[in-house]
Design a protein around this motif. Structure first.
Motif, mmCIF file in Angstrom:
data_model
loop_
_atom_site.group_PDB
_atom_site.id
_atom_site.type_symbol
_atom_site.label_atom_id
_atom_site.label_comp_id
_atom_site.label_asym_id
_atom_site.label_seq_id
_atom_site.Cartn_x
_atom_site.Cartn_y
_atom_site.Cartn_z
ATOM 1 N N ASN A 186 -104.294 75.503 -8.214
ATOM 2 C CA ASN A 186 -105.543 74.840 -7.834
ATOM 3 C C ASN A 186 -105.970 75.111 -6.407
ATOM 4 O OD1 ASN A 186 -105.439 73.736 -10.379
ATOM 5 N ND2 ASN A 186 -104.825 71.692 -9.706
ATOM 6 N N ASP A 215 -109.510 75.724 -18.017
ATOM 7 C CA ASP A 215 -110.621 76.308 -17.252
ATOM 8 C C ASP A 215 -110.222 76.648 -15.825
ATOM 9 O OD1 ASP A 215 -112.311 75.975 -19.471
ATOM 10 O OD2 ASP A 215 -112.733 73.903 -18.893
ATOM 11 N N VAL A 217 -107.950 75.308 -13.989
ATOM 12 C CA VAL A 217 -107.445 74.170 -13.221
ATOM 13 C C VAL A 217 -106.159 73.684 -13.873
ATOM 14 C CG1 VAL A 217 -107.915 71.804 -12.450
ATOM 15 C CG2 VAL A 217 -109.760 73.505 -12.500
ATOM 16 N N HIS A 219 -103.546 70.857 -14.636
ATOM 17 C CA HIS A 219 -103.463 69.402 -14.699
ATOM 18 C C HIS A 219 -101.996 69.011 -14.832
ATOM 19 C CE1 HIS A 219 -107.838 68.712 -15.264
ATOM 20 N NE2 HIS A 219 -107.782 69.925 -15.788
ATOM 21 N N ARG A 340 -117.760 70.932 -7.909
ATOM 22 C CA ARG A 340 -117.238 71.117 -9.261
ATOM 23 C C ARG A 340 -115.845 70.526 -9.381
ATOM 24 N NH1 ARG A 340 -114.128 74.399 -12.428
ATOM 25 N NH2 ARG A 340 -113.358 75.587 -10.638
ATOM 26 N N ARG A 341 -115.015 70.757 -8.371
ATOM 27 C CA ARG A 341 -113.661 70.197 -8.405
ATOM 28 C C ARG A 341 -113.691 68.673 -8.311
ATOM 29 N NH1 ARG A 341 -109.162 73.418 -7.583
ATOM 30 N NH2 ARG A 341 -109.486 75.293 -8.827
ATOM 31 N N VAL A 344 -114.264 67.414 -11.724
ATOM 32 C CA VAL A 344 -113.037 67.492 -12.518
ATOM 33 C C VAL A 344 -112.110 66.335 -12.169
ATOM 34 C CG1 VAL A 344 -110.950 68.855 -12.968
ATOM 35 C CG2 VAL A 344 -113.172 69.990 -12.835
ATOM 36 N N GLN A 345 -111.938 66.079 -10.858
ATOM 37 C CA GLN A 345 -111.070 64.984 -10.426
ATOM 38 C C GLN A 345 -111.624 63.633 -10.863
ATOM 39 O OE1 GLN A 345 -107.867 64.755 -7.932
ATOM 40 N NE2 GLN A 345 -108.099 63.424 -9.693
ATOM 41 N N ARG A 347 -113.500 62.939 -13.468
ATOM 42 C CA ARG A 347 -113.290 62.765 -14.907
ATOM 43 C C ARG A 347 -111.821 62.471 -15.208
ATOM 44 N NH1 ARG A 347 -117.091 67.872 -16.806
ATOM 45 N NH2 ARG A 347 -119.081 66.741 -16.804
#
Length: 446
Positions: A186, A215, A217, A219, A340-341, A344-345, A347
């Motif tokens: 990341n 995508d 990233v 997790h 964008r990141r 993601v964080q 969500r």
């Protein structure tokens, strides 16, 4: 520091399996999930047969702008004593922001968020760690965390940041190799470089966990099998030092015992096949001399510029509140962050919040059925958590009832009864008070 050996994170969902796993030398338990006077029988049975239990805290927020809460520290100390633990562990992270330092509403992240690797953040972290060390009856080790986002304007690498933290406080390290891999994917940070910069003699033990890439990233889910790249980082660490302990973490989607045995065996294989390390074994960081300890105490309380940590705390508080507000309240992204990141964080935080509320209040998914998750995500999108998951569940119920949901009358009556059983005679505090009053009035009219 005693050698721990190979361990696994103790969770009630796999308590029976853990009791039968061969070669498990120790376990780690989430400190906030146990009550010292009422340990789960399965955990107590492990202690009685000589298994070491280490409490692992998740709510102190040592990397936050505020000083550690005395009540949380006392609770962690109580658990360490009740378990007879040789040490306790926590995270280098912030978990809440806002409040008096920023004259703004307090917000809870519900998860571990990265601190900026800046001098301000390091000064604050050092003082917070010293406060925690003074309050705890056993040594403290702190863990590097996984991150989805980069702070703009960072002044140090992760390895150098951790090295200076150890130099200034004598704290031990809990090195999570899965988190190093996460940051490699990341944040494009080389795990080998981080390990080269770490004071490996300060390592108390090591975490290994699974995750998944989506995508581009990574997790850090703790719900998937351990991957080979994570084991490769463990091998890199073992080439530098023999860690006193290595622990497998799993928090969701628990597999059968056979899969857990396979992952533990894979860890043991890495330890067995590692070349002779440059450092034979990790030694306690607490072996710092008295003279050095005195000097580092002065540095950690005054800051590198000699002005005290007050100004640094203020600056850090503003920055962390702005970031957390963007993540949990939908405010604009602070300058310099990858939007964008951040999405993601955001969500990920909301999804975890929905999952944890479903665990602490399992009746809610039962009442709402398939609509639970979408309803909760809609509720949480612009409503930050402010008082923990149990209160979050209550606030969610109030929100639904105040808007005449769920639509099914039977489900609404069941939710009403659930809320009444838990609300008690005292009115709730905070921003849901008006909604709660509206609910009570609506129920009275009915």
């Amino acid at each position: 520091m005693e050698r721990l050996g190979t361990g696994i994170g103790w969770r009630p969902e796999i308590a029976d399996e853990i009791a039968e796993l061969p070669g498990v030398d120790w376990v780690e338990v989430v400190a906030e999930n146990i009550c010292p006077g009422h340990l789960p029988p399965a955990l107590q049975a492990l202690r009685e047969r000589g298994t070491t239990v280490v409490p692992h805290g998740v709510s102190l927020g040592l990397g936050g702008a505020d000083r550690p809460d005395a009540g949380r520290l006392a609770a962690l100390a109580e658990r360490a004593e009740a378990l007879g633990a040789p040490l306790v562990t926590e995270h280098i992270a912030f978990v809440r922001a806002g409040g008096p330092l920023t004259a703004s509403p307090a917000m809870e992240a519900g998860h571990l968020l990265p601190v900026p690797r800046t001098r301000d953040a390091l000064d604050v972290l050092c003082e917070n760690v010293r406060i925690a060390q003074d309050a705890l009856p056993v040594p403290l080790a702190v863990e590097n965390i996984a991150a989805l986002v980069d702070w703009p304007g960072e002044e140090m690498t992760e390895g150098r940041f951790l090295a200076e933290l150890v130099e200034r406080t004598g704290v031990r390290l809990l090195v999570d190799v899965a988190n190093l891999h996460t940051n490699h994917v990341n944040r494009h940070e080389d795990p080998a470089t981080a390990l080269d910069e770490l004071p490996v003699e300060a390592i108390a033990y090591v975490h290994v966990a699974g995750g998944i890439e989506r995508d581009g990233v990574w997790h850090d889910t703790h719900a998937h099998p351990v991957t080979q790249p994570v084991l490769d980082v463990l091998a890199e660490l073992c080439a530098r030092v023999t860690p006193p302990g290595v622990l497998l973490e799993r928090d969701e989607d628990f597999p059968a015992a056979g899969e857990l045995i396979g992952e533990l065996d894979a860890i043991r294989t890495v330890l067995k096949e590692a070349p002779t390390p440059r450092t034979a074994t990790a030694a306690p960081a607490a072996a710092t001399s008295a003279a050095t300890t005195t000097a580092t105490t002065d540095i950690s309380t005054t800051g590198t510029d000699g002005t005290g940590t007050g100004p640094a705390r203020q600056r850090l508080a503003v920055a962390q509140a702005a970031l957390l507000s963007a993540l949990v309240a939908g405010t604009p992204a602070p300058e310099g962050f990858d939007r964008r990141r951040l999405l993601v964080q955001s969500r990920a935080l909301t999804a975890k919040r929905a999952s944890v509320v479903a665990k602490v209040a399992p009746e809610l998914p039962g009442i709402l059925g398939a609509g639970y998750r979408d309803s909760f995500l809609d509720y949480a999108r612009h409503r930050p958590m402010s008082a923990g998951y149990r209160q979050d569940a209550m606030d969610f119920a109030v929100h639904l009832l105040a808007t005449d949901r769920p639509a099914d009358p039977d489900a609404r009556r069941e939710l009403t009864q659930w809320w009444r059983d838990r609300a008690g005679p005292r009115p709730p505090r905070g921003p849901v008070q008006r909604l709660s009053r509206a609910v009570r009035l609506a129920l009275h009219r009915r």
